[in-house]
Design an enzyme around this catalytic site. Structure first.
Site, short mmCIF file in Angstrom:
data_model
loop_
_atom_site.label_atom_id
_atom_site.label_comp_id
_atom_site.label_asym_id
_atom_site.label_seq_id
_atom_site.Cartn_x
_atom_site.Cartn_y
_atom_site.Cartn_z
N ASN A 94 37.70 -4.57 28.35
CA ASN A 94 38.04 -4.32 26.95
C ASN A 94 37.20 -5.27 26.10
O ASN A 94 37.48 -6.46 26.04
CB ASN A 94 39.54 -4.57 26.75
N LYS A 137 36.83 -5.44 22.90
CA LYS A 137 37.37 -5.78 21.58
C LYS A 137 36.25 -5.67 20.53
O LYS A 137 35.37 -4.82 20.66
CB LYS A 137 38.03 -7.16 21.61
N HIS A 166 47.49 -1.72 22.87
CA HIS A 166 47.10 -3.12 23.11
C HIS A 166 47.89 -4.03 22.17
O HIS A 166 48.14 -3.69 21.02
CB HIS A 166 45.59 -3.28 22.90
N GLU A 195 47.08 -6.50 20.49
CA GLU A 195 46.42 -6.81 19.21
C GLU A 195 46.60 -5.66 18.21
O GLU A 195 46.70 -5.90 17.01
CB GLU A 195 44.94 -7.13 19.44
N GLU A 198 50.07 -6.60 30.24
CA GLU A 198 49.35 -7.73 29.66
C GLU A 198 50.33 -8.64 28.92
O GLU A 198 50.65 -8.39 27.74
CB GLU A 198 48.29 -7.23 28.67
N GLY A 255 43.64 -14.04 26.17
CA GLY A 255 42.67 -14.89 25.47
C GLY A 255 43.07 -16.35 25.40
O GLY A 255 42.47 -17.13 24.67
N SER A 276 43.60 -13.12 30.62
CA SER A 276 42.81 -14.21 31.19
C SER A 276 42.43 -14.01 32.66
O SER A 276 42.44 -14.97 33.44
CB SER A 276 43.51 -15.56 30.98
#
Ligand code: PGA
Length: 249
Positions: free
Chosen positions: A9, A11, A95, A97, A167, A173, A212
């Site tokens: 991904n 991003k 996701h 985010e 996730e 991250g 991560s």
């Protein structure tokens, strides 16, 4: 069908030139003889370039998002038809985010899933709890409702086109990864919930871990029985790290 997947991904990273050079390098460095599907999810502006470069390879291209409507007055949005018309058959939805920064709700995501499936796309659907949910031991509850509210209205046949990515938000991250045991516990829980609603087909659902994933922790995470691969962010931006992760499966 349950199989191994490593998906990157990207991003909001990599312009057209960077996308082109990454993918050409990836083609040269791709591990051979591995029973794993490799997917990359570049930015919308680079999807067409990616499908062209990867046309005769076994690396698939995914979008990171799409709009739920068929088309219309939605300035700045991208439809399922636009994606499939350039050969993109997979989309990442839900996701964290998107949930956090773009306020995507479970009901909206259910709508997006329906639209993607109507267009015969495959959905990589992300779920995962925040740190506060883990601390208060609500993590399974949170993930259960994410599944229920966006996916459990689907008919059985639809599950052939669904991949789940677990996730944990606190691991995205941050450099902090779920332990292999924490990942396995949640992946098993997710599979059990799907089994509870849909029966045996749960064994055939691919469930990826994300948060991560790096070359040095990938192998232990992927060795868990209910972990079928990874959705990789930061480490998917570097060919050496990404191929090392592919090799770890
Ligand atoms: P990360 O991102 O690997 O950089 O933690 C994973 C993701 O957001 O899919």
């Amino acid at each position: 069908m349950r199989h191994k997947i490593i998906a990157g991904n990207w991003k909001m990273h990599k312009n057209a030139q960077e996308t082109g050079s990454f993918l050409n390098d990836l083609i040269n460095e791709m591990p051979e003889g591995k029973e794993v599907e490799v997917i990359v999810a570049p930015a919308f502006t680079n999807l067409m370039l990616a499908t062209q470069i990867l046309e005769d390879t076994n690396v698939a291209v995914a979008a990171q998002n799409m709009h739920q409507a068929e088309g219309g007055a939605f300035t700045g949005e991208i439809s399922a038809d636009m994606l499939t018309s350039i050969g993109v058959q997979t989309v990442i939805l839900g996701h964290s985010e998107r949930r956090q920064y773009f306020k995507e709700t479970p009901a909206l995501l259910a709508n997006k899933v329906d639209t993607a499936l109507r267009h015969k796309m495959r959905v990589i659907f992300c779920v995962g709890e925040e740190l506060k949910d883990r601390k208060s031991k609500q993590f399974q509850n949170v993930v259960f409702y994410q599944l229920k509210d966006s996916l459990f209205h689907l008919p059985k046949e639809a599950w052939e086109h669904i991949v789940i990515a677990y996730e944990p938000v606190w691991a995205i991250g941050t450099g902090e990864t779920a332990t292999p045991e924490q990942a396995q516990e949640m992946h098993q829980f997710i599979r059990e919930q799907i089994a509870h609603h849909y029966g045996n087909l749960a064994d055939n659902v691919t469930i990826l871990y994300g948060g991560s994933v790096k070359p040095d922790n990938a192998k232990t995470i992927f060795s868990q029985p209910d972990v079928d691969g990874g959705l990789v962010g930061g480490a998917a931006l570097n060919v050496a790290d990404f191929t090392a992760i592919i090799n770890a499966i």
